[in-house]
Design a protein around this motif. Structure first.
Motif: not given
Length: 269
Positions: A60, A127, A207, A266
């Protein structure tokens, strides 16, 4: 990296009425004169922004780094991804960096508590843990307890890094004792063991399971709800490129930043 185009300065010689016209035009088009638009900061930002970030942020943040460079020609975002505890130790030892994004408030505190190393951190994402199994889940793992089966090769993150601390918290809360075949220094290392079929399962972040795609299969477990990690980010006190660093942090916390993080799995802060 987006490289800045070369610009050639030109000097305009204007006098009298032409000067007045130019001033009037500038006043009408300046930000804050009723348009409600913010000034474009791209012309002010340049140079390298160095970001130390938790390994679970690799995909990300890499995406956000490209977006930042595109929005601010003349800048470059470089990353150092790894275990949050190792990154924090590097920063306190004097490693040059502009931004620190950790996978837990505990590791962020290594940099911020009782020291003059950073500004006040802010949480930008959260997370949750998940069990990563081999594709198709051939061992039919359905719970955290299943990881204790004899002969099952399970990998955990080291307890000193956020994913390992969160996993241990979930295990302790369940009264489960688990002896892994190895402890890895960051979440990517733990996940890779499963991807390479060197382990049957690993406790990692949701994730990371999302990013791995069909290389692994994810299994939710209810205890993970009690071990959710907050992700804080901060501007480091001696940041070599503080202004650009502030703009990168703003991007991470923006609507676009949250969209990228959400797509990676997330949770909102």
């Amino acid at each position: 990296m987006t490289r800045p185009a070369r610009r050639t300065r030109r000097t305009l010689h204007v006098t009298g009425t032409a000067t007045a016209a130019l001033l009037a035009l500038s006043a009408c088009s300046s930000p804050g004169s009723g348009s409600g638009s913010a000034p474009d900061a791209s012309a002010r930002l340049s140079g390298t922004v160095t970001v130390f970030a938790a390994a679970s942020l690799q995909e990300s943040f890499t995406t956000l780094g490209r977006k930042f460079e595109k929005a601010h020609p003349g800048t470059e975002v470089t990353f150092n991804f790894g275990g949050s505890d190792t990154l924090a130790a590097n920063i306190t030892a004097g490693a040059p960096a502009d931004v620190f994004a950790a996978a837990s408030t505990t590791t962020m505190a290594i940099v911020t508590d009782g020291q003059d190393n950073a500004t006040t951190p802010v949480t930008f994402a959260r997370n949750q843990l998940e069990i990563a199994t081999l594709p198709g889940n051939p061992d039919t793992i359905a719970s955290l307890q299943d990881l204790t089966r004899p002969g099952l090769k399970v990998v955990l993150c080291d307890r000193t890094v956020p994913c390992g601390a969160a996993a241990q918290k979930a295990l302790d809360a369940s009264g489960i004792e688990l002896t892994p075949v190895s402890y890895e220094q960051d979440v990517k290392g733990a996940l890779t063991k499963v991807e390479l079929k060197e382990a049957d399962a690993a406790v990692v972040y949701r994730t990371d399971v999302h990013t791995a795609g069909d290389k692994v299969e994810g299994v939710d477990f209810p205890e993970s709800a009690d071990a959710v990690n907050d992700y804080p980010i901060t501007l480091l006190k001696d940041a070599p490129n503080a202004e650009a660093a502030k703009a990168f942090i703003a991007l991470v916390r923006s609507t676009e930043g949250r969209r990228v993080l959400s797509e990676a799995g997330f949770l909102a802060p």
